[in-house]
Scaffold this motif. Structure first.
Motif, short mmCIF file in Angstrom:
data_model
loop_
_atom_site.label_atom_id
_atom_site.label_comp_id
_atom_site.label_asym_id
_atom_site.label_seq_id
_atom_site.Cartn_x
_atom_site.Cartn_y
_atom_site.Cartn_z
N TRP A 95 -13.24 2.83 -8.79
CA TRP A 95 -12.15 2.53 -8.57
C TRP A 95 -11.62 1.69 -8.10
O TRP A 95 -10.96 0.97 -7.39
N TRP A 96 -12.41 2.46 -6.79
CA TRP A 96 -11.86 1.61 -5.58
C TRP A 96 -12.42 0.18 -5.54
O TRP A 96 -11.86 -0.81 -4.28
N VAL A 97 -13.43 0.29 -5.84
CA VAL A 97 -14.53 -1.09 -5.11
C VAL A 97 -13.15 -2.69 -5.80
O VAL A 97 -13.19 -3.26 -6.01
N GLU A 98 -13.13 -1.99 -7.50
CA GLU A 98 -12.07 -2.93 -8.22
C GLU A 98 -10.93 -3.10 -7.45
O GLU A 98 -10.41 -3.96 -7.89
N GLN A 99 -10.31 -2.20 -6.70
CA GLN A 99 -9.03 -1.72 -5.71
C GLN A 99 -9.36 -2.70 -5.23
O GLN A 99 -8.47 -3.44 -3.86
N ASP A 100 -10.43 -3.70 -4.75
CA ASP A 100 -10.42 -4.14 -3.44
C ASP A 100 -10.78 -3.81 -2.03
O ASP A 100 -10.50 -4.09 -0.89
N PHE A 101 -11.54 -2.42 -2.08
CA PHE A 101 -11.02 -2.19 -1.58
C PHE A 101 -10.08 -1.04 -0.33
O PHE A 101 -10.63 -0.56 0.33
N ALA A 102 -8.87 -1.70 -1.21
CA ALA A 102 -7.63 -1.47 -0.46
C ALA A 102 -7.57 0.21 -0.51
O ALA A 102 -6.86 0.96 0.97
N PRO A 103 -7.66 0.85 -1.58
CA PRO A 103 -6.77 2.51 -1.14
C PRO A 103 -7.57 3.59 -0.04
O PRO A 103 -9.20 3.15 0.34
N GLY A 104 -6.73 4.33 0.56
CA GLY A 104 -7.23 4.84 1.88
C GLY A 104 -7.24 6.03 1.30
O GLY A 104 -8.06 6.79 0.32
N PRO A 105 -7.78 6.64 1.95
CA PRO A 105 -8.99 8.24 1.89
C PRO A 105 -7.88 9.24 0.76
O PRO A 105 -7.61 10.14 -0.18
N ALA A 106 -6.38 9.00 1.44
CA ALA A 106 -5.38 9.87 0.45
C ALA A 106 -4.82 9.70 -0.68
O ALA A 106 -5.08 9.90 -1.99
#
Length: 415
Positions: free
Chosen positions: A390-401
């Motif tokens: 999911w993080w990859v699909e979001q172009d690595f934008a989401p942070g740890p939280a």
């Protein structure tokens, strides 16, 4: 008239004058015997190329060679006594010293030899005329089988009867094409090609390890494609690499040398073997490639994620992350070479963008999953992988939280 009688000489070169070289020569000549440089060091010196290996021929048997070296305080390693070969180690360098010999019996893979004091007999058992050139320590050349003229013409030619030389060791078929790629120019010797066509089935008798070594050396040549086309015409390539249907793609890859960098034999093997990942695994197994080489070949033949012309932005970043930079570069170069009408600028941008992008590290660990109540085991790993995807699909934008929140939703069965 041989080359020495005509006044031909080996060019002066530092390796001939080095203290270690002079010490080995002096030790071998201590009893007054004639010793000479032979083979690749003579050939390369005459061509103005670097000399890495120094081979020396002597009429003394190997036991005498060992005694002479040890008497001079030089380490002697009995690397191949049955074939008359001793390795001298001096000054951090290895010198392969071989007793003059002639073949008694040959088996298509190796030969039973007898030692001799006859320099001509030794020359006549060698594979190519350019490898049967000798030079005295002072540089005087000896050319018993016409190797100097062939070397000058960049003509790779078997010593004597080509079929007889091949029958002594079928690996000489592959060596012929390797030498043609590295040292030859112009049309290949017709007698040699006819002999190879007639004897090609002997290649099936060779060990995979010997075939692999010669094939990778051939593919490391500046441009192996003409030799490979000739190899195809004789039927030899179809025996060694029946998957080799991609010589046009290989030719385009070779033309990308300014982008691809130094010759990469494994990448070139992948370019000419147009098969899927399973086919690459089979090829790697047949050639007895290392596990790392097999894995790289298989990865180059994979189809997901795709690497295609025009890709950029998040698709490029996702592919680089999933594949890793080395595999992405391999796939991109192969795709570029497989493009019949490539946009060089666009492909160059793809490679540059992939190289310049700082690959991020997935912020979560197993400890994060445990803190959210996941229990150790396969389910934990699946939850982390789903969150990473999911993080990859979001172009690595989401942070740890946000990632921990998503991981919690995955744990609870949310998507």
């Amino acid at each position: 008239m041989n080359a020495a009688e005509a006044g031909a000489r080996l060019p002066d070169a530092p390796w001939r004058q080095q203290a270690a070289t002079r010490a080995v020569l002096a030790a071998l000549a201590a009893r007054g015997q004639t010793v000479r440089f032979v083979g690749g060091c003579v050939r390369n010196a005459l061509m103005g190329r670097a000399v890495d290996d120094i081979d020396i021929a002597t009429p003394d048997p190997p036991e005498t060679v060992i005694a002479l070296l040890e008497a001079a305080g030089i380490r002697a390693v009995p690397t191949g006594l049955a074939h008359g070969t001793v390795t001298a180690v001096a000054g951090g360098r290895h010198f392969e010293i071989t007793t003059l010999r002639h073949d008694v019996r040959s088996f298509g893979r190796h030969a039973e030899v007898a030692f001799t004091g006859d320099w001509l007999a030794d020359a006549r058992r060698r594979d190519f005329t350019m490898n049967a050139l000798y030079a005295d320590p002072d540089g005087a050349l000896y050319d018993p089988v016409g190797g100097l003229d062939d070397l000058t013409a960049r003509r790779v030619r078997f010593v004597g009867d080509a079929r007889a030389r091949i029958a002594e060791d079928y690996l000489r078929i592959l060596r012929f094409f390797r030498f043609a790629a590295w040292y030859g120019e112009g049309p290949l010797d017709a007698e040699a090609l006819d002999a190879i066509t007639a004897t090609r089935e002997g290649l099936r008798r060779l060990s995979a390890e010997r075939v692999r070594a010669e094939l990778l050396k051939l593919l490391a040549a500046p441009d192996p494609v003409p030799a490979l086309h000739a190899m195809t015409a004789t039927g030899a390539l179809g025996i060694v690499v029946p998957e080799a249907d991609g010589l046009d793609r290989l030719a385009r890859l070779v033309a990308l040398r300014d982008v691809a960098g130094a010759a990469d034999p494994l990448l070139r093997l992948a370019a000419m073997a147009e098969v899927d990942a399973a086919g690459m695994a089979g090829l790697a197994g047949r050639l007895r490639l290392s596990n790392a080489e097999r894995d790289r070949l298989v990865a180059m033949a994979g189809s997901k994620p795709p690497v295609a012309a025009g890709m950029g932005g998040r698709a490029l970043r996702a592919a680089v992350y999933r594949l890793g930079k080395p595999v992405f570069r391999d796939r991109a170069l192969l795709a570029w070479a497989g493009d019949a009408a490539p946009d060089a600028a666009a492909w160059g941008e793809i490679l540059a963008a992939a190289e310049d992008w700082p690959v991020p590290r997935f912020p979560l660990t197993g400890e994060d999953a445990l803190a959210l109540g996941l229990t150790p085991g396969p389910a934990l790993g699946r939850a982390l992988r789903a969150t990473e995807e999911w993080w990859v699909e979001q172009d690595f934008a989401p942070g740890p939280a946000r990632l921990r929140q998503h991981l919690g939703r995955v744990k609870d069965g949310w998507q």
